[in-house]
Design a protein around this motif. Sequence first.
Motif, PDB file in Angstrom:
ATOM      1  N   PHE A   1      -2.273   0.715  -3.144  1.00 25.19           N
ATOM      2  CA  PHE A   1      -2.374  -0.320  -4.311  1.00 25.19           C
ATOM      3  C   PHE A   1      -2.653   0.676  -5.611  1.00 25.19           C
ATOM      4  O   PHE A   1      -3.372   1.599  -5.719  1.00 25.19           O
ATOM      5  CB  PHE A   1      -3.462  -1.144  -4.380  1.00 25.19           C
ATOM      6  CG  PHE A   1      -3.470  -2.365  -3.325  1.00 25.19           C
ATOM      7  CD1 PHE A   1      -2.633  -3.379  -3.585  1.00 25.19           C
ATOM      8  CD2 PHE A   1      -3.952  -2.180  -2.071  1.00 25.19           C
ATOM      9  CE1 PHE A   1      -2.491  -4.286  -2.723  1.00 25.19           C
ATOM     10  CE2 PHE A   1      -3.917  -3.093  -1.088  1.00 25.19           C
ATOM     11  CZ  PHE A   1      -3.034  -4.065  -1.438  1.00 25.19           C
TER      12      PHE A   1
ATOM     13  N   ARG B   1      -1.730  -0.975  -8.878  1.00 26.30           N
ATOM     14  CA  ARG B   1      -2.174  -1.877  -9.790  1.00 26.30           C
ATOM     15  C   ARG B   1      -2.427  -3.224  -9.140  1.00 26.30           C
ATOM     16  O   ARG B   1      -1.628  -3.869  -8.969  1.00 26.30           O
ATOM     17  CB  ARG B   1      -1.422  -2.089 -11.143  1.00 26.30           C
ATOM     18  CG  ARG B   1      -2.107  -2.897 -12.319  1.00 26.30           C
ATOM     19  CD  ARG B   1      -0.996  -3.010 -13.532  1.00 26.30           C
ATOM     20  NE  ARG B   1       0.122  -3.883 -13.048  1.00 26.30           N
ATOM     21  CZ  ARG B   1       0.614  -4.841 -13.620  1.00 26.30           C
ATOM     22  NH1 ARG B   1       0.259  -5.056 -14.801  1.00 26.30           N
ATOM     23  NH2 ARG B   1       1.355  -5.573 -13.088  1.00 26.30           N
ATOM     24  N   ALA B   2      -3.733  -3.475  -8.933  1.00 25.26           N
ATOM     25  CA  ALA B   2      -4.155  -4.819  -8.402  1.00 25.26           C
ATOM     26  C   ALA B   2      -4.727  -5.804  -9.407  1.00 25.26           C
ATOM     27  O   ALA B   2      -4.563  -5.625 -10.602  1.00 25.26           O
ATOM     28  CB  ALA B   2      -5.278  -4.704  -7.523  1.00 25.26           C
ATOM     29  N   LEU B   3      -4.624  -6.915  -8.981  1.00 27.09           N
ATOM     30  CA  LEU B   3      -5.140  -8.154  -9.981  1.00 27.09           C
ATOM     31  C   LEU B   3      -6.399  -7.848 -10.405  1.00 27.09           C
ATOM     32  O   LEU B   3      -7.408  -7.209  -9.480  1.00 27.09           O
ATOM     33  CB  LEU B   3      -5.064  -9.480  -9.338  1.00 27.09           C
ATOM     34  CG  LEU B   3      -3.490  -9.924  -8.906  1.00 27.09           C
ATOM     35  CD1 LEU B   3      -3.636 -11.195  -8.418  1.00 27.09           C
ATOM     36  CD2 LEU B   3      -2.641  -9.824 -10.098  1.00 27.09           C
TER      37      LEU B   3
ATOM     38  N   ARG C   1      -9.159  -3.810  -4.874  1.00 27.57           N
ATOM     39  CA  ARG C   1      -8.390  -3.205  -3.582  1.00 27.57           C
ATOM     40  C   ARG C   1      -9.010  -1.866  -2.989  1.00 27.57           C
ATOM     41  O   ARG C   1      -9.464  -1.306  -3.984  1.00 27.57           O
ATOM     42  CB  ARG C   1      -7.085  -3.067  -3.813  1.00 27.57           C
ATOM     43  CG  ARG C   1      -6.190  -4.509  -4.261  1.00 27.57           C
ATOM     44  CD  ARG C   1      -6.299  -5.466  -2.981  1.00 27.57           C
ATOM     45  NE  ARG C   1      -5.211  -6.433  -3.331  1.00 27.57           N
ATOM     46  CZ  ARG C   1      -5.086  -7.351  -2.214  1.00 27.57           C
ATOM     47  NH1 ARG C   1      -5.527  -7.208  -1.195  1.00 27.57           N
ATOM     48  NH2 ARG C   1      -4.188  -8.350  -2.672  1.00 27.57           N
TER      49      ARG C   1
ATOM     50  N   LEU D   1      -0.791 -10.347  -0.278  1.00 24.14           N
ATOM     51  CA  LEU D   1      -0.615  -9.469  -1.626  1.00 24.14           C
ATOM     52  C   LEU D   1      -0.080 -10.549  -2.568  1.00 24.14           C
ATOM     53  O   LEU D   1       0.376 -11.639  -2.142  1.00 24.14           O
ATOM     54  CB  LEU D   1       0.303  -8.488  -1.451  1.00 24.14           C
ATOM     55  CG  LEU D   1       0.122  -6.989  -0.925  1.00 24.14           C
ATOM     56  CD1 LEU D   1      -0.633  -7.218   0.491  1.00 24.14           C
ATOM     57  CD2 LEU D   1       1.071  -5.963  -1.053  1.00 24.14           C
TER      58      LEU D   1
ATOM     59  N   GLU E   1       0.975  -7.628  -8.464  1.00 22.07           N
ATOM     60  CA  GLU E   1       0.502  -6.445  -8.073  1.00 22.07           C
ATOM     61  C   GLU E   1       1.660  -5.478  -7.712  1.00 22.07           C
ATOM     62  O   GLU E   1       2.700  -5.631  -7.445  1.00 22.07           O
ATOM     63  CB  GLU E   1      -0.321  -6.762  -6.751  1.00 22.07           C
ATOM     64  CG  GLU E   1      -1.433  -7.530  -6.787  1.00 22.07           C
ATOM     65  CD  GLU E   1      -2.385  -7.235  -5.215  1.00 22.07           C
ATOM     66  OE1 GLU E   1      -3.416  -6.850  -5.444  1.00 22.07           O
ATOM     67  OE2 GLU E   1      -1.884  -7.839  -4.495  1.00 22.07           O
TER      68      GLU E   1
ATOM     69  N   ARG F   1       6.840  -3.788  -6.911  1.00 21.71           N
ATOM     70  CA  ARG F   1       6.008  -4.999  -7.882  1.00 21.71           C
ATOM     71  C   ARG F   1       6.128  -6.220  -6.934  1.00 21.71           C
ATOM     72  O   ARG F   1       7.285  -6.487  -6.258  1.00 21.71           O
ATOM     73  CB  ARG F   1       6.339  -5.485  -9.059  1.00 21.71           C
ATOM     74  CG  ARG F   1       5.646  -6.517  -9.589  1.00 21.71           C
ATOM     75  CD  ARG F   1       6.129  -6.505 -11.154  1.00 21.71           C
ATOM     76  NE  ARG F   1       5.577  -5.437 -11.746  1.00 21.71           N
ATOM     77  CZ  ARG F   1       6.277  -5.036 -12.876  1.00 21.71           C
ATOM     78  NH1 ARG F   1       7.513  -5.422 -12.961  1.00 21.71           N
ATOM     79  NH2 ARG F   1       5.821  -4.023 -13.599  1.00 21.71           N
TER      80      ARG F   1
END
Length: 150
Positions: A60, A62-64, A69, A94, A98, A112
């Motif tokens: 990961f 860029r996670a929310l 993560r 997912l 993200e 993405r």
Amino acid sequence: MLDFDYPQHYAQVVRATHWDIDLPEEWSDFFHESGVAPVAYSDQRQSQRRIVRTCGLLYFDRALPCLPRSCRPLGIFTRDFSKNACGIITPIELYPEEEVRLILPTFWLQLRVVRAFRHQAKCYEIGMRLLHRNNPSQDAFMIGGRFAEA
């Protein structure tokens, strides 16, 4: 790191990664399929898809914000690839927006997430848009500015 061996490091990380995907019984021939993916009448895709089935590693990037993560690689199966996108199978869900890094034996991708579909408890089909394709390099294994060992 000047003598970095991408295939060797990839193999070490793959051996150390646990695959927790539970494919549905009706997918017993999942890894035997290959070639051009059939096109549905209502399909709005711009590029032809090719079925490519192999294992890969997902990190990961860029996670929310509300969903922390792991920094450890996630074992995934590839499903298909097109000019601008790919599909994978994961054991966890997912979410759209993200951003991930998909590391494969001969290249790595920055992607993405655009869609997710749950087949069963540990089997999610994830559709992703290509952000960048990269040649093999140690950058594939950089997590938070640090090199990820196997």
